[in-house]
Write a protein that holds these residues in place. Sequence first.
Motif, PDB file in Angstrom:
ATOM      1  N   THR A 341       0.707  -1.841   0.382  1.00 58.44           N
ATOM      2  CA  THR A 341       0.211   0.088  -0.036  1.00 58.44           C
ATOM      3  C   THR A 341       0.716   1.447   0.045  1.00 58.44           C
ATOM      4  O   THR A 341       0.432   2.341  -0.336  1.00 58.44           O
ATOM      5  N   THR A 342       1.901   1.017   0.235  1.00 58.62           N
ATOM      6  CA  THR A 342       3.494   2.385  -0.196  1.00 58.62           C
ATOM      7  C   THR A 342       3.956   2.528  -0.926  1.00 58.62           C
ATOM      8  O   THR A 342       4.421   3.358  -1.260  1.00 58.62           O
ATOM      9  N   SER A 343       3.708   0.787  -1.707  1.00 54.45           N
ATOM     10  CA  SER A 343       5.200   1.437  -2.415  1.00 54.45           C
ATOM     11  C   SER A 343       4.582   1.648  -4.217  1.00 54.45           C
ATOM     12  O   SER A 343       3.969   2.619  -4.275  1.00 54.45           O
ATOM     13  N   SER A 344       6.095   3.166  -4.204  1.00 55.89           N
ATOM     14  CA  SER A 344       5.686   4.015  -5.617  1.00 55.89           C
ATOM     15  C   SER A 344       6.872   3.179  -6.580  1.00 55.89           C
ATOM     16  O   SER A 344       6.345   3.830  -8.004  1.00 55.89           O
ATOM     17  N   GLN A 345       6.318   1.694  -6.732  1.00 53.86           N
ATOM     18  CA  GLN A 345       6.900   0.701  -7.371  1.00 53.86           C
ATOM     19  C   GLN A 345       6.023  -0.173  -8.989  1.00 53.86           C
ATOM     20  O   GLN A 345       5.329  -0.660  -9.268  1.00 53.86           O
ATOM     21  N   ILE A 346       5.067  -0.493  -7.338  1.00 56.42           N
ATOM     22  CA  ILE A 346       3.533  -1.047  -8.101  1.00 56.42           C
ATOM     23  C   ILE A 346       2.898  -0.522  -8.798  1.00 56.42           C
ATOM     24  O   ILE A 346       2.610   0.982  -8.764  1.00 56.42           O
ATOM     25  N   HIS A 347       2.030  -1.136  -9.733  1.00 57.39           N
ATOM     26  CA  HIS A 347       1.821  -0.529 -11.401  1.00 57.39           C
ATOM     27  C   HIS A 347       0.471   0.636 -10.735  1.00 57.39           C
ATOM     28  O   HIS A 347      -0.174   0.173  -9.513  1.00 57.39           O
ATOM     29  N   TYR A 348      -0.592   0.842 -11.219  1.00 57.20           N
ATOM     30  CA  TYR A 348      -1.284   2.182 -10.596  1.00 57.20           C
ATOM     31  C   TYR A 348      -2.789   0.588 -11.125  1.00 57.20           C
ATOM     32  O   TYR A 348      -3.111   1.041  -9.903  1.00 57.20           O
ATOM     33  N   SER A 349      -2.739   0.128 -11.410  1.00 58.13           N
ATOM     34  CA  SER A 349      -4.150  -0.709 -11.391  1.00 58.13           C
ATOM     35  C   SER A 349      -4.249  -1.882 -10.617  1.00 58.13           C
ATOM     36  O   SER A 349      -4.963  -1.560  -9.607  1.00 58.13           O
ATOM     37  N   CYS A 350      -2.810  -2.474  -9.979  1.00 60.55           N
ATOM     38  CA  CYS A 350      -2.723  -2.836  -8.729  1.00 60.55           C
ATOM     39  C   CYS A 350      -3.114  -2.174  -7.573  1.00 60.55           C
ATOM     40  O   CYS A 350      -3.773  -2.676  -6.896  1.00 60.55           O
ATOM     41  N   MET A 351      -2.442  -0.821  -7.607  1.00 59.13           N
ATOM     42  CA  MET A 351      -2.490   0.151  -6.461  1.00 59.13           C
ATOM     43  C   MET A 351      -3.999   0.111  -6.969  1.00 59.13           C
ATOM     44  O   MET A 351      -4.292   0.180  -5.404  1.00 59.13           O
ATOM     45  N   GLN A 352      -4.571  -0.095  -7.007  1.00 60.57           N
ATOM     46  CA  GLN A 352      -6.390   0.671  -7.318  1.00 60.57           C
ATOM     47  C   GLN A 352      -7.421  -0.851  -6.814  1.00 60.57           C
ATOM     48  O   GLN A 352      -7.912  -0.752  -5.753  1.00 60.57           O
ATOM     49  N   PHE A 353      -6.094  -1.642  -7.291  1.00 60.97           N
ATOM     50  CA  PHE A 353      -7.084  -2.860  -6.442  1.00 60.97           C
ATOM     51  C   PHE A 353      -6.765  -3.332  -5.462  1.00 60.97           C
ATOM     52  O   PHE A 353      -7.941  -3.732  -4.452  1.00 60.97           O
ATOM     53  N   VAL A 354      -5.697  -3.035  -4.851  1.00 64.75           N
ATOM     54  CA  VAL A 354      -5.894  -3.161  -2.875  1.00 64.75           C
ATOM     55  C   VAL A 354      -6.545  -2.077  -2.177  1.00 64.75           C
ATOM     56  O   VAL A 354      -5.942  -2.432  -0.643  1.00 64.75           O
ATOM     57  N   GLN A 355      -6.884  -0.803  -2.513  1.00 62.73           N
ATOM     58  CA  GLN A 355      -7.711  -0.451  -1.397  1.00 62.73           C
ATOM     59  C   GLN A 355      -9.038  -0.944  -1.686  1.00 62.73           C
ATOM     60  O   GLN A 355      -9.581  -0.295  -0.172  1.00 62.73           O
ATOM     61  N   ASP A 356      -9.167  -2.529  -2.013  1.00 62.95           N
ATOM     62  CA  ASP A 356      -9.995  -3.308  -1.608  1.00 62.95           C
ATOM     63  C   ASP A 356     -10.084  -4.574  -0.874  1.00 62.95           C
ATOM     64  O   ASP A 356      -9.136  -4.860  -0.936  1.00 62.95           O
ATOM     65  N   THR A 357     -10.270  -4.631   0.698  1.00 65.45           N
ATOM     66  CA  THR A 357      -9.619  -5.895   1.862  1.00 65.45           C
ATOM     67  C   THR A 357      -9.647  -6.902   1.179  1.00 65.45           C
ATOM     68  O   THR A 357      -8.930  -7.627   1.256  1.00 65.45           O
ATOM     69  N   PHE A 358     -10.416  -7.520   0.457  1.00 64.25           N
ATOM     70  CA  PHE A 358     -10.131  -8.573  -0.007  1.00 64.25           C
ATOM     71  C   PHE A 358      -9.315  -8.814  -1.155  1.00 64.25           C
ATOM     72  O   PHE A 358      -8.725  -9.758  -1.528  1.00 64.25           O
ATOM     73  N   LEU A 359      -9.765  -7.652  -2.375  1.00 63.32           N
ATOM     74  CA  LEU A 359      -8.454  -7.909  -3.184  1.00 63.32           C
ATOM     75  C   LEU A 359      -7.058  -8.117  -2.765  1.00 63.32           C
ATOM     76  O   LEU A 359      -5.832  -8.567  -3.037  1.00 63.32           O
ATOM     77  N   GLU A 360      -6.482  -7.024  -1.231  1.00 59.19           N
ATOM     78  CA  GLU A 360      -5.563  -6.760  -1.303  1.00 59.19           C
ATOM     79  C   GLU A 360      -5.072  -8.337  -0.628  1.00 59.19           C
ATOM     80  O   GLU A 360      -3.762  -8.266  -0.282  1.00 59.19           O
ATOM     81  N   TYR A 361      -6.006  -8.983   0.065  1.00 61.39           N
ATOM     82  CA  TYR A 361      -5.892 -10.581   0.149  1.00 61.39           C
ATOM     83  C   TYR A 361      -4.958 -11.227  -0.700  1.00 61.39           C
ATOM     84  O   TYR A 361      -4.277 -11.727  -0.127  1.00 61.39           O
ATOM     85  N   PHE A 362      -5.914 -11.175  -1.949  1.00 63.52           N
ATOM     86  CA  PHE A 362      -5.198 -11.841  -2.926  1.00 63.52           C
ATOM     87  C   PHE A 362      -3.846 -11.851  -3.541  1.00 63.52           C
ATOM     88  O   PHE A 362      -2.957 -12.329  -3.574  1.00 63.52           O
ATOM     89  N   VAL A 363      -3.567 -10.358  -3.788  1.00 62.72           N
ATOM     90  CA  VAL A 363      -2.242  -9.406  -3.715  1.00 62.72           C
ATOM     91  C   VAL A 363      -0.905  -9.595  -2.788  1.00 62.72           C
ATOM     92  O   VAL A 363      -0.255 -10.950  -3.278  1.00 62.72           O
ATOM     93  N   VAL A 364      -1.761  -9.751  -0.978  1.00 62.44           N
ATOM     94  CA  VAL A 364      -0.506 -10.370  -0.689  1.00 62.44           C
ATOM     95  C   VAL A 364      -0.382 -11.890  -0.549  1.00 62.44           C
ATOM     96  O   VAL A 364       0.840 -11.839  -0.879  1.00 62.44           O
ATOM     97  N   ARG A 365      -1.214 -12.836  -0.492  1.00 59.89           N
ATOM     98  CA  ARG A 365      -0.964 -13.941  -0.289  1.00 59.89           C
ATOM     99  C   ARG A 365      -0.336 -14.165  -1.868  1.00 59.89           C
ATOM    100  O   ARG A 365       0.355 -15.485  -1.642  1.00 59.89           O
ATOM    101  N   PHE A 366      -0.672 -13.540  -3.357  1.00 59.09           N
ATOM    102  CA  PHE A 366       0.131 -13.939  -4.475  1.00 59.09           C
ATOM    103  C   PHE A 366       1.454 -14.014  -4.065  1.00 59.09           C
ATOM    104  O   PHE A 366       2.400 -14.592  -4.151  1.00 59.09           O
ATOM    105  N   ILE A 367       2.023 -12.724  -3.528  1.00 57.15           N
ATOM    106  CA  ILE A 367       3.442 -12.415  -3.510  1.00 57.15           C
ATOM    107  C   ILE A 367       4.208 -13.478  -2.292  1.00 57.15           C
ATOM    108  O   ILE A 367       4.915 -13.864  -2.136  1.00 57.15           O
ATOM    109  N   PHE A 368       3.335 -13.886  -1.158  1.00 59.97           N
ATOM    110  CA  PHE A 368       3.916 -14.541  -0.043  1.00 59.97           C
ATOM    111  C   PHE A 368       4.041 -16.096  -0.936  1.00 59.97           C
ATOM    112  O   PHE A 368       4.852 -17.225  -0.657  1.00 59.97           O
ATOM    113  N   CYS A 369       2.962 -16.669  -1.942  1.00 62.88           N
ATOM    114  CA  CYS A 369       3.711 -17.997  -2.383  1.00 62.88           C
ATOM    115  C   CYS A 369       4.173 -17.740  -3.188  1.00 62.88           C
ATOM    116  O   CYS A 369       5.009 -18.826  -3.692  1.00 62.88           O
ATOM    117  N   TYR A 370       4.300 -16.703  -3.926  1.00 61.28           N
ATOM    118  CA  TYR A 370       5.782 -16.775  -5.384  1.00 61.28           C
ATOM    119  C   TYR A 370       7.508 -16.361  -3.919  1.00 61.28           C
ATOM    120  O   TYR A 370       8.410 -16.960  -4.615  1.00 61.28           O
TER     121      TYR A 370
END
Length: 426
Positions: A341-370
């Motif tokens: 939520t504070t990265s300046s390198q993340i894509h604008y589309s992704c940054m918009q999605f992570v403003q939603d709690t549910f979609l943030e779950y998916f993004v952070v868990r994706f990063i953990f999986c990777y």
Amino acid sequence: MKNLPVMLKKLRYYARFIVVCLLLCRRKVVKELVASLAQLIKEYITILKPTDAQEWQLVLQEITLFLQADAPLLIKTAEGESSNNQEWREHSPRGLRRTNIITQKQNLRLKSCILIGSHQHQVKFSELTLDMFRMMLIVELEPLEIKSGLKQRHHNPRKYLLYRPSVNTVLYYIASAQNELKEHDVLLLYISADSSKPAELNTSDNNSNIVSYLSGGVDLNGGRKVLSNPNTKIKDCLTPGDLMPFLRHPLFLIVDSDNSSAFLGLTNIFGVPVMVLASPEEQPSDIPEASSTGNLFTYFLHDPLNAFCLVVFKTVLTQAVYEQCNSTVRQIFSELHLLVTTSSQIHYSCMQFVQDTFLEYFVVRFIFCYAVLNLHKNFQQKKDKYLPKSQPPIPDSLLEHPNIILYVEKLAGLLGVTEMFNFPKK
């Protein structure tokens, strides 16, 4: 009881009630109901000798395998062993103060979810696959949650569950769901299916539109018998081209398939946020098959700690170790929440999605999986196939962040499996 219609109504009632209790995470009640259902089926077959005896035996077999696959991790307590099946709720970053770096009148909000299960070999009960079940729990929070003494109401998204649907059915549901969305509402489309890669198609035509439809996608047929007509395979294939007309509205796509990369070409061609999370297309042979435990990528999205234990072959933990691991996982997601939520390198589309709690779950868990799979020694040989991908790509500065690597190393140390990973030398 020798009344056939009454007995059938009772059996159907138990089967439906089991599904309801599964969705409410009432695992103890489910086990009691399954035991009662087994006794009823035995009496039904013994006394009435019905023609559908095999069908009810199959129902009992399906729910038994479903429960076994959904709770592979056991926690040793002083009183005995108890299965872990609800701790996924502890892993969410909700409750943390959000740091919005996007200045807009209204953030995107997940409004509707379409969950598709079409794998040929999959754990299921009736028309509810294990992967669909796990995804549904991620996007379902308790109606009320207490934060700092205040009650806040969660608006859970509407869900559509499609078991082995036709392509036309999928397109109909997408169009209907998007028709009800407002400007800032998001549609989540989850697809769990086998690959469809037509080998005999003539894609020499220079028309890029034709190629985008016929270059392959996922097979929604789910292994059902088809006619000898070679075009039947194409009809059952959902391709990236099929989804292009729906990119005029915010779309969050998750594909768990051995041809998931086919959908990475979907971008925000209409200037509307679009994001694709694609599963690994292959996995090492020593990792349990999806037909017995569900798909690994979906498992990481649903229950990161249990999925981590699966790839390091841990099936039993003591209560003390489990609590330490659970605390570490919460620390990982708290860290990822701040990074994303504070990265300046993340894509604008992704940054918009992570403003939603549910979609943030998916993004952070994706990063953990990777992060876990990228460090795991068994996943080193074919990283292009063994690792998940996203579109737009999440920057390496997040996927391989030093703090996340340290937490993964701590988690591996708690489980005594550090030797299974390639951690940077200190």
